[in-house]
Design a protein around this motif. Sequence first.
Motif, mmCIF file in Angstrom:
data_model
loop_
_atom_site.group_PDB
_atom_site.id
_atom_site.type_symbol
_atom_site.label_atom_id
_atom_site.label_comp_id
_atom_site.label_asym_id
_atom_site.label_seq_id
_atom_site.Cartn_x
_atom_site.Cartn_y
_atom_site.Cartn_z
ATOM 1 N N ILE A 36 0.836 -1.204 0.000
ATOM 2 C CA ILE A 36 0.000 0.000 0.000
ATOM 3 C C ILE A 36 0.869 1.251 0.000
ATOM 4 C CG2 ILE A 36 -1.716 1.308 1.320
ATOM 5 C CD1 ILE A 36 -2.898 -1.353 2.185
ATOM 6 N N GLN A 37 1.985 1.233 0.743
ATOM 7 C CA GLN A 37 2.891 2.379 0.742
ATOM 8 C C GLN A 37 3.449 2.640 -0.653
ATOM 9 O OE1 GLN A 37 5.864 1.488 3.695
ATOM 10 N NE2 GLN A 37 4.833 2.719 5.253
ATOM 11 N N SER A 38 3.905 1.583 -1.321
ATOM 12 C CA SER A 38 4.460 1.774 -2.661
ATOM 13 C C SER A 38 3.377 2.192 -3.646
ATOM 14 C CB SER A 38 5.170 0.513 -3.142
ATOM 15 O OG SER A 38 4.255 -0.541 -3.297
ATOM 16 N N TYR A 42 3.452 5.889 -5.799
ATOM 17 C CA TYR A 42 3.502 6.034 -7.254
ATOM 18 C C TYR A 42 2.221 6.579 -7.874
ATOM 19 C CZ TYR A 42 7.977 3.697 -7.341
ATOM 20 O OH TYR A 42 9.282 3.392 -7.157
ATOM 21 N N VAL A 43 1.151 6.728 -7.142
ATOM 22 C CA VAL A 43 -0.115 7.223 -7.692
ATOM 23 C C VAL A 43 0.028 8.597 -8.351
ATOM 24 C CG1 VAL A 43 -2.420 8.054 -7.040
ATOM 25 C CG2 VAL A 43 -1.673 5.792 -6.350
ATOM 26 N N PRO A 44 0.705 9.584 -7.728
ATOM 27 C CA PRO A 44 0.824 10.888 -8.407
ATOM 28 C C PRO A 44 1.583 10.812 -9.723
ATOM 29 C CG PRO A 44 1.379 11.100 -6.089
ATOM 30 C CD PRO A 44 1.244 9.640 -6.366
ATOM 31 N N TYR A 45 2.635 9.980 -9.775
ATOM 32 C CA TYR A 45 3.419 9.862 -10.999
ATOM 33 C C TYR A 45 2.603 9.210 -12.118
ATOM 34 C CZ TYR A 45 7.250 10.940 -7.872
ATOM 35 O OH TYR A 45 8.052 11.551 -6.960
#
Length: 102
Positions: A36-38, A42-45
């Motif tokens: 979940i952290q990873s 990466y969601v904004p990118y």
Amino acid sequence: MKHNPYIYILLMAIVTLAIRILPLTLIRKQIKNKFIQSFLYYVPYVTLAVMTFPAIINTTASPISGLLALIVGIVAAWFGMSLFQVSVGCCLVVFILSFIIH
């Protein structure tokens, strides 16, 4: 039947606020799950890429010039050029190819 735009605006505001408020109220502890952290990292990118890459290709007069500018930009960034240098290189590629293609 006439549609009321205020209902749509209200619904949009509720959904937007729910997306921002619910995580703050429901998740009070630090997230320790690595997946979940990873994912959240990466969601904004991914969002930026999904919005930017189609625009790069479709905004130019020819999709070929946009695609070649994208490739030049990726290669220039890969070799450590600054953002200004990458953008100037991409603009030059589109500018030159616009004369060659048309």
